[in-house]
Write an enzyme that holds these catalytic residues in place. Structure first.
Site, short mmCIF file in Angstrom:
data_model
loop_
_atom_site.label_atom_id
_atom_site.label_comp_id
_atom_site.label_asym_id
_atom_site.label_seq_id
_atom_site.Cartn_x
_atom_site.Cartn_y
_atom_site.Cartn_z
N ASP A 159 0.67 -1.15 0.03
CA ASP A 159 -0.13 -0.08 -0.20
C ASP A 159 0.89 1.23 -0.02
OD1 ASP A 159 -3.05 0.97 0.29
OD2 ASP A 159 -1.88 1.96 2.11
N TYR A 270 -1.96 11.56 2.34
CA TYR A 270 -2.76 11.66 1.20
C TYR A 270 -2.89 13.33 0.73
CZ TYR A 270 -4.35 7.02 1.94
OH TYR A 270 -4.43 5.65 1.95
N HIS A 324 -7.09 -6.63 -0.44
CA HIS A 324 -6.00 -5.82 -0.48
C HIS A 324 -4.71 -6.11 0.55
CE1 HIS A 324 -4.23 -1.77 -0.88
NE2 HIS A 324 -4.26 -1.65 0.44
#
Length: 344
Positions: A159, A270, A324
């Protein structure tokens, strides 16, 4: 002029979607407060010490590194210090503990080290979005390898950790002997796919929401970090093999996220990604494998295609049925794939 217009258009679209998702989440939060009551919504347990599972001696010994930048990084290490380094980088919303299955499997052959990334858990969480740029995060990994006393490593990542690992292999090729990426594409591949596929754009809605101040932090803290249970144990997005992620493991993640500054630190990855200039892409020379769970609820499997453009020596392995969180979901299969790759 055309370039400035393009940048302005991208900025405008970003904030339109940020406000749009912000309004939706604000309404959902208001409804949740009314339904469950303020006491339940704002409740958070106090967690001052690690849960027992994080102190399991089979996982290794806890330590701290003081980087030249002044940042203190928490890590857990096991295995002979004279053996090659295998360095693990976690993603969002995780911590060093995400690699527990791989640390146990490879500590006899490697010096295994799993870190809390900058902004997470027991590592420092510097204030400000600018402290989470791709350049700074990449240089952290360079400094970690050096502070551990090594000149290179097998770099294993997932990730957000994977996104940074791609950059490390580009910027500092001498530091990476082999690169093992779990469920995150090359940064350029991600950008191109998201900009041309509305389906992925919608799946990445939270990236836009996270650009807003305060609201994302409120959402992630709600009901004692209940979003973590949804992420790891939910039906649509969570781990598909229930025995591989228990309530004990969930408590480890909650401990990490309850540490001061972690919520904002994690979100700042982010914020910085959309508001600062990323590092430029460069060819990757080291042997690289991308391991991908085909039931990923966040990232589309189509992004696994086309990596030969970025990597000279590339291997792709699909883990059928895995989410994931592939390395936690199907650890035996991931460990087998890693072993075969490392022996090759």
């Amino acid at each position: 002029m055309a370039k400035l217009l393009k940048l302005f258009t991208m900025w405008l679209i970003q904030w339109i979607f940020a406000v749009y998702y912000g309004l939706i989440v604000s309404f959902a939060i208001l409804c949740d407060i009314i339904k469950s009551g303020p006491k339940t919504f704002f409740h958070r347990e106090t967690r001052t010490s690690r849960p027992e599972c994080m102190n399991d001696p089979a996982l290794g010994i806890h330590g701290f590194l003081n980087l030249q930048t002044g940042i203190r990084i928490h890590y857990v290490a096991a295995g002979d210090e004279n053996k090659p380094l295998m360095l693990f980088l976690h993603g969002f919303p995780e911590c060093w503990y995400s690699w527990r299955y791989q640390m146990k499997a490879f500590k006899s052959e490697y010096r295994v080290v799993s870190v809390d990334m900058r902004g997470y858990g027991e590592s420092d969480c510097p204030v400000g979005m600018k402290n989470y740029s791709s350049r700074i995060l990449t240089d952290d990994i360079r400094d970690i390898i050096s502070e551990l006393g090594y000149s290179s490593c097998v770099l294993v990542a997932h990730d957000w950790g994977g996104a940074i690992a791609w950059y490390v292999a580009m910027e500092y090729p001498e530091l990476v002997d082999k690169l093992i990426i779990n469920n995150v594409p090359h940064p350029d591949r991600f950008s191109k796919h998201m900009s041309s596929h509305w389906s992925q754009f919608r799946k990445s809605w939270y990236m836009f929401l996270f650009q807003l101040p305060y609201l994302p932090e409120l959402m992630l803290r709600a009901k004692d970090y209940s979003f973590l249970k949804g992420s790891f144990m939910g039906k649509s997005f969570g781990i598909r093999t229930p025995d591989m992620f228990t309530l004990t493991d969930l408590e480890a993640m909650k401990f990490s996220f309850s540490q001061k500054g972690t919520i904002t630190g994690a979100i700042n990855y982010y914020r910085s990604a959309l508001q600062t200039k990323p590092l430029r892409s460069k060819p990757i020379k080291c042997p690289t494998i991308l391991i991908w769970g085909d039931k990923d609820g966040a990232l589309e499997i189509e992004m696994t295609k086309g990596h030969d453009k970025y990597v000279d020596n590339f291997t792709l392995k699909i883990v059928e049925g895995a989410s994931h969180w592939v390395q936690q979901d199907f650890p035996d299969e991931v460990n087998r794939i890693m072993s075969e790759f490392l022996k090759g």
